[in-house]
Design a protein around this motif. Sequence first.
Motif, PDB file in Angstrom:
ATOM      1  N   SER A   1       0.845  -1.195   0.000  1.00  0.00           N
ATOM      2  CA  SER A   1       0.000   0.000   0.000  1.00  0.00           C
ATOM      3  C   SER A   1       0.883   1.248   0.000  1.00  0.00           C
ATOM      4  CB  SER A   1      -0.912   0.004   1.226  1.00  0.00           C
ATOM      5  OG  SER A   1      -0.107   0.067   2.380  1.00  0.00           O
ATOM      6  N   SER A   2       0.304   2.366  -0.372  1.00  0.00           N
ATOM      7  CA  SER A   2       1.135   3.564  -0.555  1.00  0.00           C
ATOM      8  C   SER A   2       1.763   4.023   0.757  1.00  0.00           C
ATOM      9  CB  SER A   2       0.327   4.685  -1.194  1.00  0.00           C
ATOM     10  OG  SER A   2      -0.455   5.322  -0.239  1.00  0.00           O
ATOM     11  N   ASP A   3       1.076   3.746   1.888  1.00  0.00           N
ATOM     12  CA  ASP A   3       1.685   4.161   3.164  1.00  0.00           C
ATOM     13  C   ASP A   3       2.560   3.065   3.768  1.00  0.00           C
ATOM     14  OD1 ASP A   3      -0.144   2.325   3.971  1.00  0.00           O
ATOM     15  OD2 ASP A   3      -1.368   3.700   5.179  1.00  0.00           O
ATOM     16  N   GLY A   4       2.693   1.954   3.044  1.00  0.00           N
ATOM     17  CA  GLY A   4       3.572   0.878   3.507  1.00  0.00           C
ATOM     18  C   GLY A   4       2.985   0.047   4.642  1.00  0.00           C
ATOM     19  N   SER A   5       1.711   0.301   4.977  1.00  0.00           N
ATOM     20  CA  SER A   5       1.152  -0.364   6.162  1.00  0.00           C
ATOM     21  C   SER A   5       0.728  -1.810   5.885  1.00  0.00           C
ATOM     22  CB  SER A   5      -0.041   0.430   6.691  1.00  0.00           C
ATOM     23  OG  SER A   5      -1.061   0.425   5.721  1.00  0.00           O
ATOM     24  N   CYS A   6       0.432  -2.150   4.618  1.00  0.00           N
ATOM     25  CA  CYS A   6       0.035  -3.529   4.330  1.00  0.00           C
ATOM     26  C   CYS A   6       0.422  -3.880   2.904  1.00  0.00           C
ATOM     27  CB  CYS A   6      -1.477  -3.685   4.504  1.00  0.00           C
ATOM     28  SG  CYS A   6      -2.394  -2.635   3.385  1.00  0.00           S
ATOM     29  N   THR A   7       0.313  -5.168   2.586  1.00  0.00           N
ATOM     30  CA  THR A   7       0.651  -5.611   1.234  1.00  0.00           C
ATOM     31  C   THR A   7      -0.513  -6.416   0.673  1.00  0.00           C
ATOM     32  OG1 THR A   7       3.001  -5.682   1.714  1.00  0.00           O
ATOM     33  CG2 THR A   7       2.262  -7.013  -0.136  1.00  0.00           C
TER      34      THR A   7
ATOM     35  N   ASN B   1     -11.548  -1.234 -18.058  1.00  0.00           N
ATOM     36  CA  ASN B   1     -10.320  -1.867 -17.550  1.00  0.00           C
ATOM     37  C   ASN B   1      -9.493  -0.868 -16.737  1.00  0.00           C
ATOM     38  OD1 ASN B   1     -10.600  -4.483 -18.432  1.00  0.00           O
ATOM     39  ND2 ASN B   1      -9.559  -4.137 -20.402  1.00  0.00           N
ATOM     40  N   PHE B   2      -9.390   0.324 -17.276  1.00  0.00           N
ATOM     41  CA  PHE B   2      -8.634   1.355 -16.547  1.00  0.00           C
ATOM     42  C   PHE B   2      -9.254   1.586 -15.172  1.00  0.00           C
ATOM     43  CE2 PHE B   2      -8.767   5.736 -15.092  1.00  0.00           C
ATOM     44  CZ  PHE B   2      -7.428   5.944 -14.821  1.00  0.00           C
ATOM     45  N   CYS B   3     -10.588   1.697 -15.153  1.00  0.00           N
ATOM     46  CA  CYS B   3     -11.265   2.000 -13.883  1.00  0.00           C
ATOM     47  C   CYS B   3     -11.055   0.871 -12.871  1.00  0.00           C
ATOM     48  CB  CYS B   3     -12.755   2.234 -14.107  1.00  0.00           C
ATOM     49  SG  CYS B   3     -13.060   3.771 -14.998  1.00  0.00           S
ATOM     50  N   ALA B   4     -11.091  -0.375 -13.343  1.00  0.00           N
ATOM     51  CA  ALA B   4     -10.892  -1.501 -12.425  1.00  0.00           C
ATOM     52  C   ALA B   4      -9.513  -1.400 -11.769  1.00  0.00           C
ATOM     53  CB  ALA B   4     -11.038  -2.819 -13.176  1.00  0.00           C
ATOM     54  N   VAL B   5      -8.490  -1.102 -12.576  1.00  0.00           N
ATOM     55  CA  VAL B   5      -7.131  -1.004 -12.028  1.00  0.00           C
ATOM     56  C   VAL B   5      -7.028   0.218 -11.110  1.00  0.00           C
ATOM     57  CG1 VAL B   5      -4.685  -0.782 -12.608  1.00  0.00           C
ATOM     58  CG2 VAL B   5      -6.176  -2.182 -14.046  1.00  0.00           C
ATOM     59  N   ALA B   6      -7.624   1.324 -11.536  1.00  0.00           N
ATOM     60  CA  ALA B   6      -7.549   2.555 -10.736  1.00  0.00           C
ATOM     61  C   ALA B   6      -8.235   2.356  -9.387  1.00  0.00           C
ATOM     62  CB  ALA B   6      -8.177   3.712 -11.502  1.00  0.00           C
ATOM     63  N   LEU B   7      -9.365   1.626  -9.382  1.00  0.00           N
ATOM     64  CA  LEU B   7     -10.079   1.399  -8.111  1.00  0.00           C
ATOM     65  C   LEU B   7      -9.277   0.463  -7.206  1.00  0.00           C
ATOM     66  CD1 LEU B   7     -13.679   1.149  -9.589  1.00  0.00           C
ATOM     67  CD2 LEU B   7     -12.906   2.833  -7.887  1.00  0.00           C
ATOM     68  N   ALA B   8      -8.631  -0.523  -7.810  1.00  0.00           N
ATOM     69  CA  ALA B   8      -7.793  -1.429  -7.012  1.00  0.00           C
ATOM     70  C   ALA B   8      -6.632  -0.635  -6.401  1.00  0.00           C
ATOM     71  CB  ALA B   8      -7.276  -2.564  -7.889  1.00  0.00           C
ATOM     72  N   LEU B   9      -6.057   0.261  -7.190  1.00  0.00           N
ATOM     73  CA  LEU B   9      -4.967   1.104  -6.666  1.00  0.00           C
ATOM     74  C   LEU B   9      -5.481   1.976  -5.529  1.00  0.00           C
ATOM     75  CD1 LEU B   9      -3.129   2.337  -9.905  1.00  0.00           C
ATOM     76  CD2 LEU B   9      -2.148   0.916  -8.098  1.00  0.00           C
ATOM     77  N   SER B  10      -6.697   2.484  -5.726  1.00  0.00           N
ATOM     78  CA  SER B  10      -7.284   3.366  -4.723  1.00  0.00           C
ATOM     79  C   SER B  10      -7.451   2.635  -3.385  1.00  0.00           C
ATOM     80  CB  SER B  10      -8.611   3.890  -5.266  1.00  0.00           C
ATOM     81  OG  SER B  10      -9.306   4.567  -4.289  1.00  0.00           O
ATOM     82  N   ASP B  11      -7.818   1.340  -3.438  1.00  0.00           N
ATOM     83  CA  ASP B  11      -7.908   0.529  -2.216  1.00  0.00           C
ATOM     84  C   ASP B  11      -6.598   0.544  -1.439  1.00  0.00           C
ATOM     85  OD1 ASP B  11     -10.458  -0.250  -2.529  1.00  0.00           O
ATOM     86  OD2 ASP B  11     -10.026  -2.289  -3.266  1.00  0.00           O
ATOM     87  N   LEU B  12      -5.499   0.654  -2.182  1.00  0.00           N
ATOM     88  CA  LEU B  12      -4.184   0.606  -1.533  1.00  0.00           C
ATOM     89  C   LEU B  12      -3.617   2.014  -1.307  1.00  0.00           C
ATOM     90  CD1 LEU B  12      -2.762  -2.401  -3.576  1.00  0.00           C
ATOM     91  CD2 LEU B  12      -3.558  -2.416  -1.211  1.00  0.00           C
ATOM     92  N   GLY B  13      -4.473   2.999  -1.494  1.00  0.00           N
ATOM     93  CA  GLY B  13      -4.056   4.373  -1.185  1.00  0.00           C
ATOM     94  C   GLY B  13      -3.379   5.102  -2.332  1.00  0.00           C
ATOM     95  N   TYR B  14      -3.401   4.526  -3.521  1.00  0.00           N
ATOM     96  CA  TYR B  14      -2.777   5.210  -4.670  1.00  0.00           C
ATOM     97  C   TYR B  14      -3.832   5.921  -5.500  1.00  0.00           C
ATOM     98  CZ  TYR B  14       1.204   2.103  -3.780  1.00  0.00           C
ATOM     99  OH  TYR B  14       2.246   1.439  -3.205  1.00  0.00           O
TER     100      TYR B  14
END
Length: 560
Positions: free
Chosen positions: A244-250, A313-326
């Motif tokens: 995750s972007s804050d390094g708190s989880c993977t 497809n872009f939105c799916a990846v962007a939402l997954a990134l968003s889950d991880l704080g990106y």
Amino acid sequence: MDMEATANGSIVESQRLLIDGPTNPMVTPMLTDLYQYTMAYAYWKAGKHDERAVFDLYFRRNPFGGEYTIFAGLEECIRFIANFKITEEDISFLHDVLPSTCEDGFFEYLRGVDCSDVEVHAIAEGSVVFPKVPLLRVEGPIVQLLETPFLNLVNYASLVATNAARHRLVAGKSKVLLEFGLRRAQGPDGGISASKYCYLGGFDATSNVAAGRLFGIPLRGTHSHAFVSSFMSPDEIIEKSLRSSDGSCTCEDFVSLVQTWLSKIQWLPSFRGIFSETNQSELAAFTSYALAFPNSFLALVDTYDVIRSGVPNFCAVALALSDLGYKAVGIRLDSGDLAYFSCEARKFFSVIEKEFDVPGFGKMSITASNDLNEETLDALNKQGHEVDAFGIGTYVVTCYAQAALGCVFKLVEINNQPRIKLSEDVSKVSIPCKKRCYRLYGREGYPLVDILTGENEPPPKVGERILCRHPFNESKRAYVVPQFVEELLKCYWPGTSDKPREELPSLQKIRERCMNQLEQMRPDHMRRLNPTPYKVSVSAKLYDFIHFLWLNEAPVGELQ
Ligand SMILES: Nc1ncnc2c1ncn2[C@@H]1O[C@H](COP(=O)(O)OP(=O)(O)OP(=O)(O)O)[C@@H](O)[C@H]1O
Ligand SMILES: O=P(O)(O)OC[C@H]1O[C@H](OP(=O)(O)OP(=O)(O)O)[C@H](O)[C@@H]1O
Ligand SMILES: O=C(O)c1cccnc1
Ligand SMILES: [Mg+2]
């Protein structure tokens, strides 16, 4: 050698140390036309090589059907002149190619030629300029040797800077303009120069890495078709974990997270019927790219189908990134109806923002590219679009709409004797004399007119009425009471203690000057359709002198 010459020589020497050579090492005294050297020989043979000549560098018509031009290339001219030196190898080559009757004394003379006794006055680089006004006034002996390199350094630079400025004016201030032209530019120097001068003319960034390094231009890039097509299936992704972007989880399986999001999007009632399945190899490419650049995920969405595949497809990846704080950056569209697709993509993003409560998702950046030019930008504006950034290559760097600016370098005075070049075509008649140039501003703050005067005429004064005459058309004249007077030609080389040399500003500063000047112009001079010509005039005294000299030089015809 007298004291003044010694002092001047040492100033020149110290300045030469301060001024780097031209960006392109090919810019040497050899980058010229052969006739510059044959003329130099003929001047030398006639004992005229020490005569002081004054040349004006100017253009006759604004490019691209417009009524303004951006002056660029000055810094490179000054770098050239400050480092002007004909080397032993150059001399040996010239010896070989010039006729064997050329005397050795000439080559001895060339060995000693530098530009310490040449003076260059110029308009500031990045200025808005107009036909017939000298951009550079070059004075001294051997000035003709500078003709070809100076024209080469100014012509394309000014043309492409003007082209860039025109694209900026159509796109509007709020849009990001990216110069993508290196692959289509006229060779390496064309590419480097295009990137430099497009930035000067108002682009925000370039894809050209070498230009980014040389000039400090911001570098930008998106995503390629080849990367998208290089993937066949998600199975190709081996390393699937993403911290995750804050390094708190993977997240151990980012690929599955993306798939989960894709199904959620698929089942949204708002999207039923827009798409059922997306291209899985494209999804794999996007996922893999996001794993490589989670902080700057931008996807090219037109490889298979923009709305049925690329955008979901872009939105799916962007939402997954968003889950991880990106936070994903956005998409690029490179084909099809860019107005339509950008609006559809924006609607799609807005629905995602609302349905999944992801603040800011609707504002995802949309970049468009594909053979864009002034006309397509204008058409997109008229239709309405949702593009935030335009990637422009071929049309801007090749100056597709006009191949050359047509700057010329004309003798206007020799040994204090004004000279004129006549032509059947009045627009080609040169304006004689060593001149001063002023821009007169009116009450509303706009520039009203440029006026050329003889060197020793008193300058126009604020609040004092001055007659401005069309140089060749007797009936066109106007009185102007300037609210502000700007002298345009300033000393750029070599400079002396009482007339110091103007600084060479950074590219960033030149760009700012260009933007400010464009903003200062009256809008009717700048519009694309039927713009109003800006007036370029001469003083009454210069007008009379031009016409006196014209009559003096033109033979009287005889009818039989
Ligand atoms: N809404 C629009 N209005 C006007 N021109 C547009 C619009 N959208 C795209 N264009 C321009 O139309 C042209 C489309 O070109 P072309 O038909 O060659 O491309 P394409 O088929 O969309 O893409 P490609 O051939 O790269 O797959 C481009 O110059 C593009 O900039
Ligand atoms: O269209 P331009 O203004 O020159 O801008 C640069 C173009 O270069 C790239 O692709 P390229 O043109 O190499 O391939 P493509 O035409 O298949 O997209 C990019 O995708 C743009 O389309
Ligand atoms: O970064 C990009 O998208 C790019 C760069 C150059 C040419 N076409 C696209
Ligand atoms: Mg293309």
